[in-house]
Design a protein around this motif. Structure first.
Motif, PDB file in Angstrom:
ATOM      1  N   LYS A  56      47.689  57.167   9.117  1.00  0.00           N
ATOM      2  CA  LYS A  56      47.531  55.717   9.189  1.00  0.00           C
ATOM      3  C   LYS A  56      46.072  55.292   9.107  1.00  0.00           C
ATOM      4  O   LYS A  56      45.741  54.289   8.468  1.00  0.00           O
ATOM      5  N   GLN A  57      45.177  56.048   9.741  1.00  0.00           N
ATOM      6  CA  GLN A  57      43.762  55.673   9.756  1.00  0.00           C
ATOM      7  C   GLN A  57      43.123  55.765   8.365  1.00  0.00           C
ATOM      8  O   GLN A  57      42.032  55.230   8.149  1.00  0.00           O
ATOM      9  N   PHE A  58      43.796  56.450   7.439  1.00  0.00           N
ATOM     10  CA  PHE A  58      43.268  56.601   6.087  1.00  0.00           C
ATOM     11  C   PHE A  58      43.936  55.654   5.082  1.00  0.00           C
ATOM     12  O   PHE A  58      43.737  55.799   3.873  1.00  0.00           O
ATOM     13  N   ALA A  59      44.696  54.694   5.586  1.00  0.00           N
ATOM     14  CA  ALA A  59      45.493  53.838   4.703  1.00  0.00           C
ATOM     15  C   ALA A  59      44.653  53.110   3.662  1.00  0.00           C
ATOM     16  O   ALA A  59      45.116  52.862   2.546  1.00  0.00           O
ATOM     17  N   TYR A  60      43.422  52.742   4.012  1.00  0.00           N
ATOM     18  CA  TYR A  60      42.575  51.987   3.090  1.00  0.00           C
ATOM     19  C   TYR A  60      41.412  52.813   2.552  1.00  0.00           C
ATOM     20  O   TYR A  60      40.469  52.272   1.979  1.00  0.00           O
ATOM     21  N   SER A  61      41.500  54.128   2.726  1.00  0.00           N
ATOM     22  CA  SER A  61      40.457  55.016   2.219  1.00  0.00           C
ATOM     23  C   SER A  61      40.692  55.343   0.749  1.00  0.00           C
ATOM     24  O   SER A  61      41.806  55.242   0.239  1.00  0.00           O
ATOM     25  N   ASP A  62      39.640  55.753   0.084  1.00  0.00           N
ATOM     26  CA  ASP A  62      39.729  56.205  -1.306  1.00  0.00           C
ATOM     27  C   ASP A  62      40.209  57.655  -1.289  1.00  0.00           C
ATOM     28  O   ASP A  62      39.461  58.599  -1.558  1.00  0.00           O
ATOM     29  N   PHE A  63      41.489  57.815  -0.959  1.00  0.00           N
ATOM     30  CA  PHE A  63      42.029  59.117  -0.599  1.00  0.00           C
ATOM     31  C   PHE A  63      43.511  59.142  -0.950  1.00  0.00           C
ATOM     32  O   PHE A  63      44.235  58.192  -0.662  1.00  0.00           O
ATOM     33  N   LYS A  64      43.939  60.206  -1.610  1.00  0.00           N
ATOM     34  CA  LYS A  64      45.355  60.354  -1.952  1.00  0.00           C
ATOM     35  C   LYS A  64      46.092  60.923  -0.736  1.00  0.00           C
ATOM     36  O   LYS A  64      45.970  62.107  -0.426  1.00  0.00           O
ATOM     37  N   ILE A  65      46.862  60.106  -0.065  1.00  0.00           N
ATOM     38  CA  ILE A  65      47.520  60.486   1.182  1.00  0.00           C
ATOM     39  C   ILE A  65      48.713  61.392   0.915  1.00  0.00           C
ATOM     40  O   ILE A  65      49.606  61.036   0.136  1.00  0.00           O
ATOM     41  N   PRO A  66      48.769  62.565   1.561  1.00  0.00           N
ATOM     42  CA  PRO A  66      49.904  63.488   1.365  1.00  0.00           C
ATOM     43  C   PRO A  66      51.208  62.922   1.932  1.00  0.00           C
ATOM     44  O   PRO A  66      51.213  62.258   2.967  1.00  0.00           O
ATOM     45  N   LEU A  67      52.305  63.217   1.234  1.00  0.00           N
ATOM     46  CA  LEU A  67      53.620  62.729   1.635  1.00  0.00           C
ATOM     47  C   LEU A  67      54.610  63.855   1.908  1.00  0.00           C
ATOM     48  O   LEU A  67      55.775  63.594   2.175  1.00  0.00           O
ATOM     49  N   GLY A  68      54.163  65.098   1.875  1.00  0.00           N
ATOM     50  CA  GLY A  68      55.102  66.206   1.876  1.00  0.00           C
ATOM     51  C   GLY A  68      55.569  66.484   0.461  1.00  0.00           C
ATOM     52  O   GLY A  68      55.250  65.734  -0.484  1.00  0.00           O
ATOM     53  N   HIS A  69      56.300  67.568   0.274  1.00  0.00           N
ATOM     54  CA  HIS A  69      56.786  67.965  -1.058  1.00  0.00           C
ATOM     55  C   HIS A  69      55.642  68.157  -2.049  1.00  0.00           C
ATOM     56  O   HIS A  69      55.850  68.054  -3.258  1.00  0.00           O
ATOM     57  N   GLU A  70      54.430  68.338  -1.553  1.00  0.00           N
ATOM     58  CA  GLU A  70      53.239  68.465  -2.400  1.00  0.00           C
ATOM     59  C   GLU A  70      52.967  67.185  -3.197  1.00  0.00           C
ATOM     60  O   GLU A  70      52.285  67.215  -4.228  1.00  0.00           O
TER      61      GLU A  70
END
Length: 217
Positions: free
Chosen positions: A43-57
């Protein structure tokens, strides 16, 4: 973390700096809080320039990638959109605010269910969610005004082109690691195709695996 500050900073430092200037699109990030669509542990990375992992790679697109695609599609509110790769439902929600109807397909049932819950929170009812293999499109509801693929493919096959209406638009990520291009394709009335590279990126390919998810919403 102050999410309002993070959201405002993201709009100024990522989106506007990245040439996303459409005020309607920028406003969607306030209407649809991104932090409510990401796995709790990120959640803390929601607005970061970062591809958030979701599982399943699998991973979310970055905010700038999402907004750049939306701006390039220039949706008018009359379109039927096919989205291949639902993920958390956040980009689905953005598309739904700009189009008439979105049909979104993901191969992982747990992601489809999580996306459904996320969309219901915001009373977004112009979306049809499907679980299935859409690596070669989704013929059941074709043709579409717009097709958006959030996973990578090696090349754009004719099967995708056959599912697009004339004067339609298609976004696809083309290539292999380490070179992938987020590309907008446009079909005119005379069946001529044009393409425009929007950005370089690196994402997972479209898949049909059914592993257990590593994260929960």
């Amino acid at each position: 973390m102050n999410m309002n500050f993070a959201q405002s900073n993201m709009v100024k430092q990522q989106l506007r700096t990245g040439a996303v200037l459409n005020n309607n699109i920028l406003g969607l990030y306030q209407t649809l809080p991104r932090e409510n669509f990401v796995p709790r542990v990120y959640k803390q990375f929601a607005y970061s320039d970062f591809k958030i992992p979701l599982g399943h790679e699998q991973k979310m697109l970055t905010p700038l990638e999402e907004a750049t695609i939306l701006q390039a599609l220039d949706l008018k509110g009359t379109e039927t959109v096919l989205e291949i790769g639902t993920g958390t439902g956040y980009f689905t929600a953005l598309l739904a605010q700009c189009a008439k109807h979105v049909i979104s397909v993901d191969c992982y049932e747990d992601l489809t269910l999580a996306a459904s819950k996320n969309l219901q929170k915001y009373n977004i009812d112009n979306v049809t969610l499907e679980t299935g293999d859409a690596r070669r499109g989704w013929m059941e509801d074709a043709p579409y005004d717009v097709i958006v693929m959030t996973g990578a493919i090696n090349k754009l096959d004719d099967i995708f082109k056959l599912q697009l209406m004339k004067q339609g638009k298609m976004f696809a990520i083309i290539g292999d690691t380490p070179v992938m291009k987020g590309t907008l394709f446009t079909l005119d009335e005379d069946d001529n195709w044009s393409e425009k590279i929007l950005f370089d990126t690196l994402v997972e390919p479209l898949v049909t695996s059914n592993k257990e998810s590593d994260f929960h919403f």
